[in-house]
Design a protein around this motif. Structure first.
Motif, PDB file in Angstrom:
ATOM      1  N   SER A 173     -12.956 -27.790 -27.818  1.00  0.00           N
ATOM      2  CA  SER A 173     -14.348 -28.078 -28.210  1.00  0.00           C
ATOM      3  C   SER A 173     -15.124 -26.768 -28.252  1.00  0.00           C
ATOM      4  N   ILE A 174     -15.626 -26.406 -29.418  1.00  0.00           N
ATOM      5  CA  ILE A 174     -16.469 -25.219 -29.582  1.00  0.00           C
ATOM      6  C   ILE A 174     -17.912 -25.665 -29.406  1.00  0.00           C
ATOM      7  N   TYR A 193     -20.374 -19.028 -38.623  1.00  0.00           N
ATOM      8  CA  TYR A 193     -19.365 -20.075 -38.491  1.00  0.00           C
ATOM      9  C   TYR A 193     -18.157 -19.449 -37.803  1.00  0.00           C
ATOM     10  N   LYS A 207     -11.811 -24.423 -38.916  1.00  0.00           N
ATOM     11  CA  LYS A 207     -13.072 -23.687 -38.918  1.00  0.00           C
ATOM     12  C   LYS A 207     -14.230 -24.668 -38.806  1.00  0.00           C
ATOM     13  N   THR A 208     -15.338 -24.179 -38.258  1.00  0.00           N
ATOM     14  CA  THR A 208     -16.535 -24.994 -38.070  1.00  0.00           C
ATOM     15  C   THR A 208     -17.388 -24.971 -39.337  1.00  0.00           C
ATOM     16  N   ARG A 209     -18.443 -25.725 -39.316  1.00  0.00           N
ATOM     17  CA  ARG A 209     -19.402 -25.705 -40.415  1.00  0.00           C
ATOM     18  C   ARG A 209     -20.306 -24.471 -40.275  1.00  0.00           C
ATOM     19  N   PHE A 219     -22.679 -25.475 -32.318  1.00  0.00           N
ATOM     20  CA  PHE A 219     -21.727 -26.139 -33.203  1.00  0.00           C
ATOM     21  C   PHE A 219     -21.402 -27.555 -32.718  1.00  0.00           C
ATOM     22  N   GLU A 221     -18.492 -28.985 -31.994  1.00  0.00           N
ATOM     23  CA  GLU A 221     -17.397 -29.528 -32.792  1.00  0.00           C
ATOM     24  C   GLU A 221     -16.124 -29.543 -31.957  1.00  0.00           C
ATOM     25  N   THR A 222     -15.379 -30.638 -32.064  1.00  0.00           N
ATOM     26  CA  THR A 222     -14.154 -30.841 -31.289  1.00  0.00           C
ATOM     27  C   THR A 222     -12.973 -30.927 -32.241  1.00  0.00           C
TER      28      THR A 222
END
Length: 425
Positions: A173-174, A193, A207-209, A219, A221-222
């Motif tokens: 998880s970021i 990003y 990669k994240t958004r 972020f 994001e997981t």
């Protein structure tokens, strides 16, 4: 006949009388209109404006008075003196006429007021003495240190790691990043990003958004990676690449984070961690292969001829064994891509022969602000093409890239070819 002549004389006098009355009426209406206009203008000038101008001086906001206040701008000195005497002593008052050239206000020594709490007053005096005792040299040193530290620091990355034993999945998880540097000089912000890769196999890439115009992106994001046994986690390394999106040129690299998972115990549950972002270590890898490039600069026509000749010792792909390489050539002018070309794809070979020539028009005199990027990619129809290796030639390039560029600048109209080691893409 006599009465008829008298009646004609009476009718002749009527137009003169009508003209006299109409002239008097016109004069009266004009004078009445002028008087009404003067009355309206005087009534507008006597009205009180709704509020005063708001000043902002070095972080001090002088807010306007209440809208219901009866104080006017055109008051005399007596009324001003009365209002000053009626103001409380603790209220904020700034005399704008007594400022110096830099806009600062002169220091005024105020008399000690009796306070009900002697401890608070003593602490205030002690803090004021500390402030006065600080020398300007020490202030300069602290400010210089802080600025240097800010330049060296690239921010902090916050994340969490977890292993789901039921699904046999590795969960990353970021969370967020804080204190990123500004990559856009105009808006002093970034569009960050993150790209994440699990080393050493590089099979899992995510990669994240992109978050717009922020230096502290959240972020949240997981990413869940299936098929990774728990016994193999100790041999893995997480690689995070923090970038700033650029619509018109290549994305700027802010930094990277490497987290070896050796010694991490995820059996107890989720593990929270934070790591400092460091500069990207561009290391030349012998396993990326080599590329043979020929360059020629024509100073008369202001053109640059690039010939992609050969590639050798290219690494094998993970799935199919042999790669299908091709070369993408990007021309940059002051970090802005102005032209791009690419070669044909060579099927299933680690030693490709291209022999393809490209001619670029240089938009400026000389090659000081020009650089060329060579990307060797593996063509894959099913997914995104993977970068095998990267090479940059220019005046600021290190190693053989800078030497090759220096030679073509010193010897124009001469075709110079050299082998270059590819860097990790």
């Amino acid at each position: 006949m006599a009465p008829i002549a008298a009646s004609h004389q009476q009718f002749d006098e009527i137009p003169t009388v009508v003209g006299i009355f109409s002239a008097f009426g016109l004069v009266f209406s004009v004078s009445l209109f002028a008087w009404i206009c003067c009355q309206r203008k005087s009534s507008k000038s006597n009205k009180t404006p709704p509020y005063k101008f708001v000043h902002v001086l070095k972080g001090v906001d002088i807010y306007p008075e209440n809208l219901n206040s009866k104080k006017k701008f055109g008051v005399d000195d007596k009324s001003e003196a009365k209002s000053k005497s009626a103001m409380p002593k603790n209220s904020l008052h700034l005399d704008l006429e007594n400022r110096d050239l830099n806009g600062n206000f002169p220091k005024t020594t105020s008399k000690m007021q009796s306070s009900p709490d002697p401890e608070n007053s003593s602490s205030k005096h002690f803090s004021e003495k500390k402030k006065d005792s600080v020398s300007p040299d020490s202030l300069k040193s602290t400010t210089s240190l802080s600025s240097e530290e800010k330049q060296d620091k690239l921010g902090t990355l916050f994340l969490s790691l977890e292993y789901n034993f039921e699904k046999k999945a590795f969960v990353v998880s970021i969370k967020e990043a804080r204190g990123l540097p500004a990559m856009d000089e105009q808006s002093m912000t970034s569009d960050p990003y993150i790209k994440m890769t699990i080393l050493p196999e590089k099979k899992h890439k995510v990669k994240t958004r992109v978050l717009r115009k922020t230096l502290d992106p959240a972020f949240d994001e997981t990413f869940t990676f299936y098929g990774i046994p728990y016994s193999q986690i100790q041999d893995l390394t997480l690689h995070f690449m923090i970038l700033s999106f650029d619509r018109f040129s290549r994305d700027d690299v802010i930094g990277e984070v490497l987290i070896p998972l050796a010694g991490t115990e995820l059996s107890e549950g989720r593990m929270l961690m934070d790591r400092e972002i460091i500069k990207r270590n561009v290391r030349k890898s012998s396993g990326r292969g080599e590329l043979l490039i020929s360059l020629c600069y024509q100073s008369t026509t202001n053109t640059l001829t690039v010939v992609v000749l050969k590639a050798r010792h290219l690494p094998k792909s993970d799935v199919s064994g042999l790669s299908d390489p091709y070369v993408k050539v990007n021309l940059y002018h002051v970090k802005k891509r102005i032209s791009k070309k690419k070669t044909h794809v060579k099927k299933c070979t680690p030693n490709a022969v291209f022999n393809e020539l490209f001619v670029f028009d240089i938009p400026c005199e000389g090659l000081d602000d020009i650089s060329i990027e060579f990307l060797v990619l593996d063509s894959d129809r099913g997914s995104r093409n993977e970068v095998i290796g990267r090479l940059t030639l220019g005046s600021s390039a290190e190693g053989t890239g800078g030497e090759h560029w220096k030679e073509i600048c010193e010897y124009p109209r001469r075709q110079i070819a050299k082998w270059h080691m590819l860097c990790d893409g």
